[in-house]
Design an enzyme around this catalytic site. Structure first.
Site, PDB file in Angstrom:
ATOM      1  N   ARG A  14       0.824  -1.215   0.000  1.00 45.18           N
ATOM      2  CA  ARG A  14       0.000   0.000   0.000  1.00 45.18           C
ATOM      3  C   ARG A  14       0.856   1.262   0.000  1.00 45.18           C
ATOM      4  O   ARG A  14       0.349   2.348  -0.231  1.00 45.18           O
ATOM      5  CB  ARG A  14      -1.011  -0.032   1.144  1.00 45.18           C
ATOM      6  N   LYS A  67     -18.649  27.535  12.821  1.00 37.91           N
ATOM      7  CA  LYS A  67     -18.895  28.966  12.589  1.00 37.91           C
ATOM      8  C   LYS A  67     -19.005  29.781  13.868  1.00 37.91           C
ATOM      9  O   LYS A  67     -19.367  30.955  13.814  1.00 37.91           O
ATOM     10  CB  LYS A  67     -20.144  29.128  11.730  1.00 37.91           C
ATOM     11  N   ALA A  80     -29.361  22.893   6.730  1.00 35.51           N
ATOM     12  CA  ALA A  80     -29.889  21.534   6.910  1.00 35.51           C
ATOM     13  C   ALA A  80     -30.603  21.081   5.638  1.00 35.51           C
ATOM     14  O   ALA A  80     -30.493  19.936   5.225  1.00 35.51           O
ATOM     15  CB  ALA A  80     -30.843  21.508   8.092  1.00 35.51           C
ATOM     16  N   ILE A 122     -28.329  13.792   3.508  1.00 32.92           N
ATOM     17  CA  ILE A 122     -29.403  14.255   4.388  1.00 32.92           C
ATOM     18  C   ILE A 122     -29.786  13.092   5.281  1.00 32.92           C
ATOM     19  O   ILE A 122     -30.296  12.072   4.827  1.00 32.92           O
ATOM     20  CB  ILE A 122     -30.616  14.803   3.595  1.00 32.92           C
ATOM     21  N   GLY A 157     -25.903  11.213   9.297  1.00 35.43           N
ATOM     22  CA  GLY A 157     -24.895  11.542  10.319  1.00 35.43           C
ATOM     23  C   GLY A 157     -25.051  10.776  11.620  1.00 35.43           C
ATOM     24  O   GLY A 157     -26.150  10.365  11.988  1.00 35.43           O
ATOM     25  N   CYS A 180     -27.230  12.708  13.995  1.00 30.42           N
ATOM     26  CA  CYS A 180     -28.320  13.386  13.295  1.00 30.42           C
ATOM     27  C   CYS A 180     -29.613  12.637  13.561  1.00 30.42           C
ATOM     28  O   CYS A 180     -29.635  11.407  13.553  1.00 30.42           O
ATOM     29  CB  CYS A 180     -27.976  13.350  11.814  1.00 30.42           C
ATOM     30  N   THR A 229     -32.557  13.655  11.907  1.00 26.32           N
ATOM     31  CA  THR A 229     -33.493  14.121  10.878  1.00 26.32           C
ATOM     32  C   THR A 229     -34.415  13.000  10.402  1.00 26.32           C
ATOM     33  O   THR A 229     -35.621  13.190  10.264  1.00 26.32           O
ATOM     34  CB  THR A 229     -32.711  14.697   9.679  1.00 26.32           C
ATOM     35  N   ARG A 230     -33.844  11.837  10.159  1.00 27.38           N
ATOM     36  CA  ARG A 230     -34.669  10.736   9.638  1.00 27.38           C
ATOM     37  C   ARG A 230     -35.714  10.321  10.664  1.00 27.38           C
ATOM     38  O   ARG A 230     -36.845  10.009  10.321  1.00 27.38           O
ATOM     39  CB  ARG A 230     -33.786   9.558   9.245  1.00 27.38           C
ATOM     40  N   SER A 287      -5.130   0.824   1.581  1.00 26.79           N
ATOM     41  CA  SER A 287      -5.235  -0.618   1.430  1.00 26.79           C
ATOM     42  C   SER A 287      -6.365  -0.988   0.455  1.00 26.79           C
ATOM     43  O   SER A 287      -6.211  -1.908  -0.352  1.00 26.79           O
ATOM     44  CB  SER A 287      -5.469  -1.229   2.813  1.00 26.79           C
TER      45      SER A 287
HETATM   46  P1  5GP Z   1     -20.912  11.817  10.703  1.00 31.13           P
HETATM   47  O1  5GP Z   1     -19.582  11.822  10.041  1.00 31.13           O
HETATM   48  O2  5GP Z   1     -20.805  12.096  12.179  1.00 31.13           O
HETATM   49  O3  5GP Z   1     -21.720  10.588  10.430  1.00 31.13           O
HETATM   50  O4  5GP Z   1     -21.760  13.014  10.049  1.00 31.13           O
HETATM   51  C1  5GP Z   1     -21.306  14.351  10.122  1.00 31.13           C
HETATM   52  C2  5GP Z   1     -22.345  15.246   9.490  1.00 31.13           C
HETATM   53  O5  5GP Z   1     -23.594  15.191  10.186  1.00 31.13           O
HETATM   54  C3  5GP Z   1     -22.017  16.727   9.524  1.00 31.13           C
HETATM   55  O6  5GP Z   1     -21.038  17.109   8.595  1.00 31.13           O
HETATM   56  C4  5GP Z   1     -23.374  17.351   9.246  1.00 31.13           C
HETATM   57  O7  5GP Z   1     -23.690  17.378   7.865  1.00 31.13           O
HETATM   58  C5  5GP Z   1     -24.318  16.385   9.926  1.00 31.13           C
HETATM   59  N1  5GP Z   1     -24.804  16.929  11.206  1.00 31.13           N
HETATM   60  C6  5GP Z   1     -24.087  17.442  12.214  1.00 31.13           C
HETATM   61  N2  5GP Z   1     -24.873  17.831  13.239  1.00 31.13           N
HETATM   62  C7  5GP Z   1     -26.133  17.563  12.853  1.00 31.13           C
HETATM   63  C8  5GP Z   1     -27.407  17.766  13.455  1.00 31.13           C
HETATM   64  O8  5GP Z   1     -27.543  18.224  14.591  1.00 31.13           O
HETATM   65  N3  5GP Z   1     -28.486  17.401  12.716  1.00 31.13           N
HETATM   66  C9  5GP Z   1     -28.378  16.873  11.461  1.00 31.13           C
HETATM   67  N4  5GP Z   1     -29.478  16.575  10.803  1.00 31.13           N
HETATM   68  N5  5GP Z   1     -27.186  16.648  10.864  1.00 31.13           N
HETATM   69  C10 5GP Z   1     -26.090  17.001  11.553  1.00 31.13           C
END
Ligand code: 5GP
Length: 353
Positions: free
Chosen positions: A26, A79, A135, A185, A188, A191, A193-194, A320
């Site tokens: 590698r 930010k 988001a 979307i 994460g 996250c 959201t789903r 690898s």
């Molecule tokens: P991971 O690598 O942890 O699986 O995903 C990181 C990503 O999750 C981040 O770059 C961002 O897009 C997303 N993320 C971070 N915080 C939040 C959150 O509070 N809500 C949602 N919906 N997504 C998040």
């Protein structure tokens, strides 16, 4: 109502089929990529992995660790750093290792404007790439917002924006002046959201479809979220991601700029939380706004020491993968990949580790 019948894939649904290879080790593999961006015309060269702009991953300490590592990984700075702290950082290190992040709020735009007038920017040590993060990248006002930012900044600043998961909106964003579209979307690690909305798209298919749309227009994509092990990072690249953004995989280190606490079991832990979790909203905005439910969670994760060791694991894993399929350069990985659909990929008989 309509149902799409063809199967969409997550990282866990596939493995990469090994191929005959002339690579002996590698060490022979080059996992850096070189890009010239569509709009900014800037060039980038390095391992295209980006630390997520979360306040416990996208830190200045993480950027210092990446600079020390020397492989050209970058950090999307969160930010919430004050203007003076940003000015100090850029004065010392310049902008080449970091993305300056903004959201939709006016304060972010004001801070960006102020930075663009600051000394480091004027001395050529300022921002050269910006990450615009919302988001939901599907709202029409987002497109207007992006065009507004493009007009506000020098033409040679690279713009990454998202998040979206489908090809048609990728095309719109690229045509609106975006160099790199951020894809993901709901995948994460922190996250929800789903869970809260039922909205999302399996991440590997999102990457494959969005990469196809972007590359047709000379744009790039960044697969964001859902990588849990180095093999997932390889699958994201193999699926066509030009960059891969990591949150959870880089959390829990010295560079997280979080308090390390000792649990009742004597082990050390850190908090890790989503940027729209209650924890983040309380920390940065003084509470959860009533009209929006929190879409992120807070977890306690084991302390993992300096990020250096984790980076070696991730980069070693990707190298690898390339060896297994005979890709001498990361650039060749996609065309040398055949994904095999699987019903089981990892043997967890002795635990998930
Ligand atoms: P991971 O690598 O942890 O699986 O995903 C990181 C990503 O999750 C981040 O770059 C961002 O897009 C997303 N993320 C971070 N915080 C939040 C959150 O509070 N809500 C949602 N919906 N997504 C998040």
């Amino acid at each position: 109502m309509r149902i799409e019948e063809d199967v969409k894939l997550d990282f866990k649904d596939v493995l990469i089929r090994p191929k005959r290879s002339t690579l002996a080790s590698r060490k022979e593999v080059d996992i850096k990529r070189a890009y010239t961006f569509k709009w900014s015309k800037r060039t980038y060269e390095g391992v295209p992995i980006i630390a997520a702009n979360m306040d416990n991953v996208g830190t200045m300490d993480m950027a210092r660790a990446f600079i020390k590592d020397g492989n050209g990984l970058t950090v999307a700075l969160h930010k919430h750093y004050p203007l003076e702290t940003l000015i100090d950082f850029f004065s010392e290190y310049g902008g080449s290792s970091v993305w300056y992040s903004i959201g939709l709020v006016q304060d972010d735009r004001d801070k960006l404007k102020a930075f663009l007038e600051s000394a480091p920017q004027k001395e050529g040590k300022g921002i050269d790439k910006i990450c615009i993060d919302v988001a939901n990248g599907y709202s029409e006002s987002f497109l207007d917002y992006i065009k507004g930012i493009r007009d506000m900044i020098p033409d040679d600043i690279t713009l990454m924006a998202g998040n979206v998961v489908t090809g048609e909106i990728v095309e719109e964003l690229i045509l609106a002046g975006i160099d790199i579209v951020k894809v993901g979307i709901g995948p994460g690690s922190v996250c929800t959201t789903r869970k809260m909305t039922g909205v999302g798209y399996p991440q590997l298919s999102a990457i494959i479809e969005c990469a196809d749309a972007a590359h047709g227009l000379g744009g790039r994509i960044c697969g964001d979220g859902g990588c849990t092990v180095p093999g997932d990072v390889s699958k994201a690249f193999a699926g066509g991601s030009d960059f891969v953004m990591l949150g959870g995989m880089l959390a829990g280190h010295d560079e997280s700029e979080q308090e390390i606490v000792t649990g009742d079991d004597g082990e050390k832990y850190l908090a890790f939380y989503g940027m729209s979790s209650d924890t983040a909203m309380k920390k940065h905005k003084g509470g959860v706004a009533e009209y929006r439910a929190s879409e992120g969670k807070t977890v306690k994760i084991p302390y993992r020491g300096p990020v250096e060791g984790t980076l070696q694991d991730i980069l070693g894993g990707v190298r690898s993968t390339c060896t297994y399929v005979g890709a001498r350069q990361l650039k060749e990985l996609t065309k040398r990949t055949t994904f095999v659909r699987v019903t089981q990929q990892i043997n967890n008989i002795f635990g998930a580790g």
